[in-house]
Design a protein around this motif. Structure first.
Motif, short mmCIF file in Angstrom:
data_model
loop_
_atom_site.label_atom_id
_atom_site.label_comp_id
_atom_site.label_asym_id
_atom_site.label_seq_id
_atom_site.Cartn_x
_atom_site.Cartn_y
_atom_site.Cartn_z
N PHE A 1 -7.75 -52.94 8.08
CA PHE A 1 -6.66 -53.78 7.58
C PHE A 1 -5.31 -53.08 7.71
CE2 PHE A 1 -3.89 -54.96 4.02
CZ PHE A 1 -3.70 -56.31 4.31
N ILE A 2 -5.25 -51.82 7.30
CA ILE A 2 -3.97 -51.10 7.28
C ILE A 2 -3.45 -50.84 8.68
CG2 ILE A 2 -2.89 -48.88 6.70
CD1 ILE A 2 -4.47 -48.98 4.06
N ILE A 3 -4.35 -50.45 9.60
CA ILE A 3 -3.86 -50.14 10.94
C ILE A 3 -3.85 -51.36 11.87
CG2 ILE A 3 -4.47 -47.71 10.79
CD1 ILE A 3 -6.89 -48.25 12.54
N GLY A 4 -4.38 -52.48 11.38
CA GLY A 4 -4.33 -53.71 12.16
C GLY A 4 -5.24 -53.73 13.38
N VAL A 5 -6.38 -53.07 13.25
CA VAL A 5 -7.37 -53.04 14.33
C VAL A 5 -8.57 -53.84 13.87
CG1 VAL A 5 -8.90 -51.51 15.65
CG2 VAL A 5 -6.55 -50.81 15.18
N PRO A 6 -9.24 -54.57 14.75
CA PRO A 6 -10.42 -55.32 14.33
C PRO A 6 -11.47 -54.43 13.67
CG PRO A 6 -9.77 -55.98 16.53
CD PRO A 6 -8.92 -54.80 16.17
N LEU A 7 -12.18 -55.01 12.73
CA LEU A 7 -13.17 -54.28 11.95
C LEU A 7 -14.23 -53.64 12.84
CD1 LEU A 7 -14.15 -53.54 9.11
CD2 LEU A 7 -15.41 -55.69 9.07
N ASP A 8 -14.71 -54.36 13.84
CA ASP A 8 -15.76 -53.80 14.69
C ASP A 8 -15.28 -52.59 15.48
OD1 ASP A 8 -14.09 -55.45 16.22
OD2 ASP A 8 -15.71 -56.14 17.52
N LEU A 9 -14.05 -52.61 15.94
CA LEU A 9 -13.51 -51.46 16.67
C LEU A 9 -13.28 -50.26 15.74
CD1 LEU A 9 -10.98 -53.16 19.11
CD2 LEU A 9 -13.27 -52.30 19.60
N THR A 10 -12.84 -50.55 14.53
CA THR A 10 -12.66 -49.47 13.55
C THR A 10 -14.01 -48.85 13.20
OG1 THR A 10 -10.74 -50.62 12.66
CG2 THR A 10 -11.67 -48.87 11.30
N ALA A 11 -15.02 -49.68 13.00
CA ALA A 11 -16.36 -49.17 12.70
C ALA A 11 -16.89 -48.34 13.86
CB ALA A 11 -17.31 -50.32 12.39
N LEU A 12 -16.66 -48.81 15.07
CA LEU A 12 -17.12 -48.07 16.24
C LEU A 12 -16.44 -46.71 16.35
CD1 LEU A 12 -18.94 -48.23 18.72
CD2 LEU A 12 -17.04 -49.26 19.96
N SER A 13 -15.14 -46.67 16.09
CA SER A 13 -14.42 -45.39 16.17
C SER A 13 -14.85 -44.45 15.04
CB SER A 13 -12.91 -45.61 16.13
OG SER A 13 -12.49 -46.05 14.86
N SER A 14 -15.30 -45.00 13.92
CA SER A 14 -15.76 -44.17 12.80
C SER A 14 -17.09 -43.49 13.08
CB SER A 14 -15.87 -45.02 11.53
OG SER A 14 -14.60 -45.49 11.16
N LEU A 15 -17.81 -43.98 14.07
CA LEU A 15 -19.09 -43.34 14.42
C LEU A 15 -18.89 -41.90 14.87
CD1 LEU A 15 -21.00 -46.20 16.27
CD2 LEU A 15 -21.36 -45.35 13.94
N ALA A 16 -17.69 -41.56 15.31
CA ALA A 16 -17.41 -40.18 15.73
C ALA A 16 -17.58 -39.21 14.56
CB ALA A 16 -16.00 -40.09 16.29
N PHE A 17 -17.43 -39.68 13.33
CA PHE A 17 -17.54 -38.83 12.15
C PHE A 17 -18.98 -38.70 11.65
CE2 PHE A 17 -13.18 -40.36 12.10
CZ PHE A 17 -12.50 -39.16 11.97
N LEU A 18 -19.87 -39.56 12.15
CA LEU A 18 -21.25 -39.60 11.64
C LEU A 18 -22.00 -38.28 11.84
CD1 LEU A 18 -23.12 -41.42 10.11
CD2 LEU A 18 -23.90 -42.37 12.28
N PRO A 19 -21.94 -37.61 13.00
CA PRO A 19 -22.66 -36.34 13.12
C PRO A 19 -22.22 -35.31 12.07
CG PRO A 19 -22.01 -37.11 15.28
CD PRO A 19 -21.35 -38.02 14.28
N GLY A 20 -20.94 -35.19 11.85
CA GLY A 20 -20.44 -34.27 10.83
C GLY A 20 -20.90 -34.66 9.45
N ASP A 21 -20.91 -35.96 9.17
CA ASP A 21 -21.36 -36.42 7.85
C ASP A 21 -22.85 -36.15 7.65
OD1 ASP A 21 -18.89 -37.22 6.91
OD2 ASP A 21 -19.07 -39.24 7.72
N LEU A 22 -23.64 -36.26 8.70
CA LEU A 22 -25.07 -35.96 8.59
C LEU A 22 -25.29 -34.47 8.34
CD1 LEU A 22 -26.54 -38.32 11.31
CD2 LEU A 22 -26.48 -38.66 8.82
N ILE A 23 -24.46 -33.63 8.94
CA ILE A 23 -24.52 -32.19 8.67
C ILE A 23 -24.19 -31.94 7.20
CG2 ILE A 23 -23.37 -29.98 9.12
CD1 ILE A 23 -23.09 -30.98 12.07
N LYS A 24 -23.19 -32.66 6.67
CA LYS A 24 -22.81 -32.49 5.26
C LYS A 24 -23.89 -32.99 4.31
CE LYS A 24 -18.63 -33.97 6.47
NZ LYS A 24 -17.29 -34.52 6.39
N VAL A 25 -24.59 -34.06 4.69
CA VAL A 25 -25.72 -34.54 3.88
C VAL A 25 -26.79 -33.46 3.80
CG1 VAL A 25 -27.66 -36.18 3.86
CG2 VAL A 25 -25.34 -37.01 4.24
N THR A 26 -27.09 -32.84 4.94
CA THR A 26 -28.09 -31.77 4.97
C THR A 26 -27.63 -30.59 4.11
OG1 THR A 26 -28.75 -32.45 7.20
CG2 THR A 26 -29.38 -30.22 6.50
N ALA A 27 -26.38 -30.19 4.27
CA ALA A 27 -25.86 -29.07 3.48
C ALA A 27 -25.88 -29.38 1.99
CB ALA A 27 -24.44 -28.72 3.94
#
Length: 193
Positions: free
Chosen positions: A139-165
Motif C-alpha cells: 500500500f505505502i509503496i504503491g506496488v501490487p500485493l503479489d509483486l510485493t509478496a514475491l519480492s519479500s521471498l528474498a528475506f525467507l532464507p534469512g528468516d528460516l535461519i533465524k527460526v532455527t537459531a
C-alpha cells in the motif's frame, strides 16, 4: 520485598532485557549475494515471544517502538524517528506485536518441545509478521500485493535461519535457566527429541 513486587520487578527486567536484545540484534547485518541483507532484529522478536510469552513480550516491542518514535536509532540499519511509522516497514513492526503474541500462545498450548518451539517461531515470527508487513508495504509503496509478496521471498532464507537459531537458543535457555521463561513448566526429557 513482597513476592508480587519481586515478580513485577523480575518481569520488568525481562522486558527491558529483551527490548535491549532486539535493539542490539538490529545492529547485526549479514550481507548476502543479491543485495538483501539479513538483520538479527527479528531473531530478537522471536526470542521475546518464545521466552516472555503472549502477555509480556509485546511490552518489549512497545519499548523498542517508543525509543524509535523519539528518534533513537534502534531499528535495523540505525533507523529511528517518526518517519519509520509512515514508511514501508511499519507493517512489519506492527506484525512484531501480533507475532510475539502468536508465538507465546503457540508455546503455551502443550509441552515444551523443539518442534513446538520451531513452529511457534515460524508461524508467529515469519508468517504473522509477513501477513502484516507485506500488505502495508504494498500500500505505502504503491506496488501490487503479489509483486510485493514475491519480492519479500528474498528475506525467507534469512528468516528460516533465524527460526532455527531462535529454536536452538530457546531450547538451550530452557534447559539452563527455565525460570527465564514466562511459562515455568518443567522441561520434559523429550524436548530434544
Amino acid at each position: 520485598m513482597p513476592a508480587s513486587t519481586r515478580d513485577t520487578s523480575a518481569t520488568l527486567g525481562r522486558v527491558a532485557v529483551f527490548a535491549a536484545l532486539i535493539i542490539v540484534l538490529g545492529a547485526v547485518v549479514v550481507p548476502l549475494p543479491g543485495g538483501v541483507p539479513i538483520t538479527g532484529q527479528t531473531l530478537g522478536v522471536m526470542l521475546a515471544g518464545l521466552v516472555l510469552g503472549p502477555r509480556v513480550a509485546p511490552w518489549s516491542i512497545a519499548i523498542v517502538m517508543a525509543l524509535a518514535a523519539v528518534g533513537l536509532p534502534v531499528l535495523a540499519g540505525g533507523r529511528g524517528g517518526l518517519g519509520v511509522f509512515v514508511g514501508p516497514t511499519v507493517g512489519y513492526m506492527i506484525g512484531w506485536i501480533a507475532g510475539v503474541i502468536v508465538i507465546g500462545l503457540l508455546m503455551r498450548t502443550g509441552r515444551f518441545t523443539w518442534w513446538r518451539t520451531a513452529i511457534a517461531a515460524l508461524v508467529g515470527g515469519v508468517l504473522v509478521v509477513y501477513a502484516f508487513g507485506i500488505p502495508v508495504q504494498a500500500f505505502i509503496i504503491g506496488v501490487p500485493l503479489d509483486l510485493t509478496a514475491l519480492s519479500s521471498l528474498a528475506f525467507l532464507p534469512g528468516d528460516l535461519i533465524k527460526v532455527t537459531a531462535a529454536t536452538l537458543v530457546a531450547i538451550a535457555l530452557r534447559r539452563a535457566y527455565p525460570r527465564a521463561f514466562a511459562d515455568t513448566r518443567p522441561v520434559p526429557q523429550s524436548a530434544t527429541a
